[in-house]
Design an enzyme around this catalytic site. Structure first.
Site, PDB file in Angstrom:
ATOM      1  N   ASP A  17      32.463  36.710  46.290  1.00  0.00           N
ATOM      2  CA  ASP A  17      33.761  37.145  45.773  1.00  0.00           C
ATOM      3  C   ASP A  17      34.574  37.724  46.929  1.00  0.00           C
ATOM      4  O   ASP A  17      34.797  38.931  47.030  1.00  0.00           O
ATOM      5  CB  ASP A  17      33.538  38.196  44.681  1.00  0.00           C
ATOM      6  CG  ASP A  17      34.793  38.451  43.858  1.00  0.00           C
ATOM      7  OD1 ASP A  17      35.758  37.683  43.990  1.00  0.00           O
ATOM      8  OD2 ASP A  17      34.794  39.417  43.078  1.00  0.00           O
ATOM      9  N   GLU A  96      43.411  30.435  42.629  1.00  0.00           N
ATOM     10  CA  GLU A  96      44.088  30.963  41.439  1.00  0.00           C
ATOM     11  C   GLU A  96      45.549  30.548  41.343  1.00  0.00           C
ATOM     12  O   GLU A  96      46.299  30.536  42.325  1.00  0.00           O
ATOM     13  CB  GLU A  96      43.996  32.494  41.435  1.00  0.00           C
ATOM     14  CG  GLU A  96      44.417  33.124  40.137  1.00  0.00           C
ATOM     15  CD  GLU A  96      43.648  34.388  39.834  1.00  0.00           C
ATOM     16  OE1 GLU A  96      44.000  35.056  38.848  1.00  0.00           O
ATOM     17  OE2 GLU A  96      42.684  34.710  40.546  1.00  0.00           O
ATOM     18  N   LYS A 132      41.825  28.535  38.992  1.00  0.00           N
ATOM     19  CA  LYS A 132      41.560  29.804  38.327  1.00  0.00           C
ATOM     20  C   LYS A 132      42.795  30.219  37.517  1.00  0.00           C
ATOM     21  O   LYS A 132      43.901  30.303  38.061  1.00  0.00           O
ATOM     22  CB  LYS A 132      41.225  30.848  39.393  1.00  0.00           C
ATOM     23  CG  LYS A 132      40.341  31.984  38.949  1.00  0.00           C
ATOM     24  CD  LYS A 132      39.900  32.763  40.183  1.00  0.00           C
ATOM     25  CE  LYS A 132      39.061  33.967  39.826  1.00  0.00           C
ATOM     26  NZ  LYS A 132      38.744  34.762  41.029  1.00  0.00           N
ATOM     27  N   THR A 156      39.647  33.260  34.134  1.00  0.00           N
ATOM     28  CA  THR A 156      39.360  34.594  34.650  1.00  0.00           C
ATOM     29  C   THR A 156      39.992  35.672  33.769  1.00  0.00           C
ATOM     30  O   THR A 156      40.629  35.377  32.767  1.00  0.00           O
ATOM     31  CB  THR A 156      39.858  34.699  36.107  1.00  0.00           C
ATOM     32  OG1 THR A 156      39.424  35.935  36.672  1.00  0.00           O
ATOM     33  CG2 THR A 156      41.366  34.613  36.193  1.00  0.00           C
ATOM     34  N   PHE A 178      34.608  39.836  33.110  1.00  0.00           N
ATOM     35  CA  PHE A 178      34.690  40.925  34.078  1.00  0.00           C
ATOM     36  C   PHE A 178      33.842  42.115  33.620  1.00  0.00           C
ATOM     37  O   PHE A 178      34.243  42.864  32.738  1.00  0.00           O
ATOM     38  CB  PHE A 178      36.146  41.362  34.249  1.00  0.00           C
ATOM     39  CG  PHE A 178      36.915  40.527  35.228  1.00  0.00           C
ATOM     40  CD1 PHE A 178      36.664  39.176  35.389  1.00  0.00           C
ATOM     41  CD2 PHE A 178      37.907  41.102  36.004  1.00  0.00           C
ATOM     42  CE1 PHE A 178      37.373  38.407  36.289  1.00  0.00           C
ATOM     43  CE2 PHE A 178      38.627  40.343  36.912  1.00  0.00           C
ATOM     44  CZ  PHE A 178      38.364  38.995  37.056  1.00  0.00           C
TER      45      PHE A 178
END
Length: 317
Positions: A17, A96, A132, A156, A178
């Site tokens: 990440d 993203e 994303k 996400t 998350f």
């Protein structure tokens, strides 16, 4: 005894990440994820300054007017960092879509196609890209269209079981629930600490994982946003876990035995299979204060970092 990181890699796909190439080389993950916050941080690294200049030149070639050219430059930079990461990891890289498009299905689809085209222009591998997208209803519907076109997606900012249900029904390739941000909310709301096994984020991801396996959904579950190695070790066995450099360091430095906690062939699931329409999805989100607040906060924060990146580019445009 092998490190906990090595043990974890035998039962779960480990994803970096970060946008820091050196960190990725050090930990040798299979895949990597990025987001606007990580791209903003990576843009300041010396290793990306040549790419930064290329991005500005590309933006100018698309539009001399700064207001129009800067977004093109930012897309080039974002894809360029993803392409560089592809040269280090053997697997997938998540890139993203602008968070400000989170409530616009058609604009999200258009931006996703643009990003894939940029990967092709830059000599990257579009087949190793996950687009994303925030797990809004509009984002999930955009992903449903993109998946049918062969563009795989990573949904996400996922905090709620209904989001996971809708993503599975839409045929999304991968979701990123998350963990740490769920814990943050509950700690603040309830004024208490949680052990790793009772961590609300860990419980949420375990529930989603078991539901998917019970009903044969192919959507990959990738736990994200961790606050401690305890959260990570409680999800050992999950399809994927995306982990930042600091926690990767801690896992690499520990040789404590690691027990597998999730098993795809024997899921523990008490939820009935449910297909949600838009009204049911929106009510489920409205009824969950944590998910509503954290989704909105996450979109705002990613949007602010995207704006900071644009300002950084604009100052040199």
């Amino acid at each position: 005894m092998d490190s906990q990181l090595d043990q974890l890699k035998r039962m779960t796909k480990v994803v970096a990440d970060t946008g820091d190439i050196e960190a990725i080389r050090r930990y040798q993950p299979v895949d990597a994820t990025t987001n606007p916050s990580l791209i903003l941080k990576a843009a300041g690294l010396d290793s990306y300054q040549t790419l930064f200049k290329e991005a500005i030149a590309y933006g100018r070639s698309c539009a001399q007017d700064k207001a129009y050219g800067v977004p093109f430059a930012c897309d080039w930079l974002t894809v360029g960092i993803g392409r560089e990461i592809q040269q280090v990891v053997p697997g997938l890289v998540s890139t993203e879509v602008d968070a400000r498009l989170s409530f616009d299905t058609e604009a999200t689809i258009h931006k996703a196609r643009q990003l894939i085209d940029l990967y092709k222009q830059q000599g990257g591998d579009p087949d190793r890209v996950l687009i994303k997208i925030a797990s809004t209803w509009e984002g999930i519907k955009a992903a449903e269209v993109l998946e049918k076109e062969g563009i795989r997606c990573n949904l996400t900012l996922l905090f709620n079981f209904a989001q996971a249900q809708a993503c599975a029904e839409a045929g999304v390739y991968l979701i990123s629930p998350f963990v740490g941000r769920i814990l943050d909310w509950y700690k603040k709301a309830e004024g208490r600490e949680y052990s790793a096994s009772e961590d609300p984020g860990v419980v949420s991801v375990s529930r989603i994982y078991n539901y998917y396996k019970q009903y044969g959904y192919q959507t990959v579950v990738m736990g994200a946003s961790f606050r401690s190695t305890g959260e990570i070790t409680e999800l050992a066995g999950c399809d994927c876990l995306t982990i930042g450099p600091d926690l990767l360091d801690q896992l690499a430095g520990s040789s404590e035995p690691l027990e597998q906690k999730l098993f795809g062939d024997s899921p523990v699931c008490s939820d009935e299979k449910t297909i949600l329409n838009e009204a049911a999805f929106r009510w489920a989100m409205n009824d969950d204060a944590m998910a509503t607040e954290k989704l909105a906060e996450g979109i705002r924060n990613f949007a602010r970092d995207q704006e900071k990146l644009e300002q950084l580019v604009a100052d040199l445009f």
